[in-house]
Design an enzyme around this catalytic site. Structure first.
Site, PDB file in Angstrom:
ATOM      1  CB  THR A   1      -0.785   0.049   1.258  1.00  0.00           C
ATOM      2  OG1 THR A   1      -1.225   1.599   1.425  1.00  0.00           O
ATOM      3  CG2 THR A   1      -0.380  -0.324   2.554  1.00  0.00           C
TER       4      THR A   1
ATOM      5  CG  ASP B   1      -2.893   4.892   1.175  1.00  0.00           C
ATOM      6  OD1 ASP B   1      -2.411   5.523   0.382  1.00  0.00           O
ATOM      7  OD2 ASP B   1      -3.775   4.120   1.250  1.00  0.00           O
TER       8      ASP B   1
ATOM      9  NE  ARG C   1       2.856  31.920  -9.421  1.00  0.00           N
ATOM     10  CZ  ARG C   1       2.886  31.722 -10.731  1.00  0.00           C
ATOM     11  NH1 ARG C   1       3.370  30.536 -11.109  1.00  0.00           N
ATOM     12  NH2 ARG C   1       2.092  32.403 -11.517  1.00  0.00           N
TER      13      ARG C   1
ATOM     14  CD  GLU D   1      -5.984  10.556  -0.756  1.00  0.00           C
ATOM     15  OE1 GLU D   1      -6.161  10.926  -1.837  1.00  0.00           O
ATOM     16  OE2 GLU D   1      -5.836   9.401  -0.414  1.00  0.00           O
TER      17      GLU D   1
ATOM     18  NE  ARG E   1      -0.736  30.022 -10.638  1.00  0.00           N
ATOM     19  CZ  ARG E   1      -1.003  31.090 -10.342  1.00  0.00           C
ATOM     20  NH1 ARG E   1      -1.540  31.479  -9.329  1.00  0.00           N
ATOM     21  NH2 ARG E   1      -0.867  32.082 -11.215  1.00  0.00           N
TER      22      ARG E   1
ATOM     23  NE  ARG F   1      -2.752   3.133  -6.959  1.00  0.00           N
ATOM     24  CZ  ARG F   1      -4.128   3.444  -7.211  1.00  0.00           C
ATOM     25  NH1 ARG F   1      -4.869   4.107  -6.200  1.00  0.00           N
ATOM     26  NH2 ARG F   1      -4.756   2.954  -8.120  1.00  0.00           N
TER      27      ARG F   1
HETATM   28  O1  F6P Z   1      -4.989   3.343  -1.032  1.00  0.00           O
HETATM   29  C1  F6P Z   1      -4.216   3.909  -2.147  1.00  0.00           C
HETATM   30  C2  F6P Z   1      -4.804   4.959  -2.885  1.00  0.00           C
HETATM   31  O2  F6P Z   1      -4.021   5.175  -3.682  1.00  0.00           O
HETATM   32  C3  F6P Z   1      -5.119   6.152  -1.865  1.00  0.00           C
HETATM   33  O3  F6P Z   1      -4.124   6.668  -1.461  1.00  0.00           O
HETATM   34  C4  F6P Z   1      -6.127   6.877  -2.720  1.00  0.00           C
HETATM   35  O4  F6P Z   1      -6.929   7.445  -1.876  1.00  0.00           O
HETATM   36  C5  F6P Z   1      -6.884   5.917  -3.372  1.00  0.00           C
HETATM   37  O5  F6P Z   1      -6.088   4.531  -3.387  1.00  0.00           O
HETATM   38  C6  F6P Z   1      -7.316   6.127  -4.865  1.00  0.00           C
HETATM   39  O6  F6P Z   1      -8.055   5.072  -5.337  1.00  0.00           O
HETATM   40  P1  F6P Z   1      -8.393   5.139  -6.928  1.00  0.00           P
HETATM   41  O7  F6P Z   1      -7.177   4.183  -7.455  1.00  0.00           O
HETATM   42  O8  F6P Z   1      -9.884   4.256  -6.804  1.00  0.00           O
HETATM   43  O9  F6P Z   1      -8.503   6.362  -7.456  1.00  0.00           O
END
Ligand code: F6P
Length: 361
Positions: free
Chosen positions: A141, A143, A178, A238, A279, A288
């Site tokens: 993951t 995350d 900025r 996020e 910005r 990813r």
């Molecule tokens: O869990 C991995 C992740 O990349 C998170 O960080 C993100 O919120 C989510 O998946 C995004 O999911 P998707 O690929 O459905 O846009």
């Protein structure tokens, strides 16, 4: 000792860098080391729902020697379609778990290696319990929110990508005087933001685990200005909420909502409060994909070898992990009991504070 001869492997949940390195390593350990056959199931549990079940045999030459370097997953994956609550085209939600188990049986597998995060492991464990599937989990993951392992596959490449984004933002921020806001992924854990923020020289890092106040953020920017700095770098995770506590999400047509939007909210509030030109960059899925970094390749290889050895030893319902410079294994149930989030008193938070980075509190 269980003598598994035909093992399945699937990737489940969001993809990340290093998955192909895992698949490669399993092939080496299982085929070369034990003389087993390895069946790669396509698109996570979706491949087991299809009839006939969708799979391809993983052989040693399947990658043409390139697996270590390849982003994504050659098997495909999915982060939707929970078989216990499967959304049908006509709007009904059905329990299709038995069909997945039947698909697994159809392939004649002795054991299954699932490469996933907490959501995937929850589903795979339920399937394993219901269908008597011998399951071993490998944590992946970006995350890094899986518990009982210091790190999961994909996280460190995502951190490197976010750090590189800050490297790219700094010169343009300084050239234009900025404030640059970078929104990064991480779901409910701020690990990517905190780690990349420190590594990339951020002035302000906002994570969901530490509540923030906009006036602290604005104060930090004013202080930087007073000390002669003409730019600032802000990283926001996020899942950070608005100051009023609203969770911002992006709604995708035909898909489930994901976190998103807090970068623009913070950027606008900073501009209003300080007059700074601001910005916003939303890094998104760039985190990813891409080529796995050295550390993710190493983890992938070490995890996989250990996972295959667990199957050989007949030790199931376990997840491999990394602790104190070693590969370990832990009960899968315990790894998904609670998410691993940032400890507000932990070492990286202390490091950030020691560097004068504003965490918004
Ligand atoms: O869990 C991995 C992740 O990349 C998170 O960080 C993100 O919120 C989510 O998946 C995004 O999911 P998707 O690929 O459905 O846009």
């Amino acid at each position: 000792m269980a003598a598994a001869k035909r093992i399945g492997i699937l990737t489940s949940g969001g993809d990340c860098a290093g998955l192909n390195a895992v698949i490669r390593a399993v092939a080496h350990r299982a085929i070369d080391g034990y003389g087993w056959r390895v069946i790669g199931i396509r698109n996570g549990t979706a491949g087991l729902l299809a009839r006939p079940a969708e799979y391809e045999e993983v052989t040693l030459d399947v990658f043409g020697g390139n697996a270590l370097r390849m982003g994504g997953t050659i098997l495909g994956t999915t982060n939707k379609g929970d078989p216990f609550a499967y959304p049908m085209p006509d709007g009904r939600i059905l329990d299709r778990s038995q069909e997945v188990i039947d698909g697994y049986r159809e392939l004649g597998l002795d054991a299954l290696i699932g490469i996933g995060g907490d959501g995937s492991f929850r589903i795979l464990r339920r399937l394993a319990g219901q269908g008597g599937i011998s399951l071993v989990g490998i944590p992946k993951t970006i995350d890094n929110d899986l518990d009982l392992t210091e790190v999961s596959i994909g996280h460190q490449t995502a951190v490197a990508t976010a750090t590189e984004a800050l490297d790219h933002l700094q010169p343009t921020a300084a050239s234009h005087s900025r404030v640059m806001v970078l929104e990064v992924m991480g779901r409910d854990a701020g690990h990517i933001a905190l780690t990349a923020g420190i590594a990339g020289g951020a002035d302000i890092i906002l994570v969901p685990e530490i509540p923030y106040r906009l006036d602290s953020v604005a104060d930090k920017i004013e202080r930087l200005k007073r000390h002669g700095r003409n730019f600032a770098l802000v990283v926001v995770s996020e899942a950070v909420k608005t100051e009023e506590g609203e969770q911002l999400v992006t709604v995708h047509i035909g898909g489930k909502p994901t976190y998103g939007g807090i970068g623009h909210y913070i950027g606008d509030r900073i501009a209003e409060a300080t007059g700074a030109e601001t910005r916003v960059t939303v890094l998104g899925h760039v985190q990813r994909g891409g080529t796995p970094g050295a550390r993710d390749r190493l983890l992938a290889s070490a995890f996989r070898v250990h996972a295959v050895d667990l199957i050989a030893a007949g030790r199931f319902d376990r997840m491999v992990g990394w602790r104190n410079r070693d590969v370990i294994d832990v009960p899968l149930a315990e790894a998904i009991e609670r998410p691993q989030v940032i400890d507000p008193a932990g070492p990286l938070v202390r490091t950030a504070r020691g560097l004068g980075i504003c965490l918004g509190d």
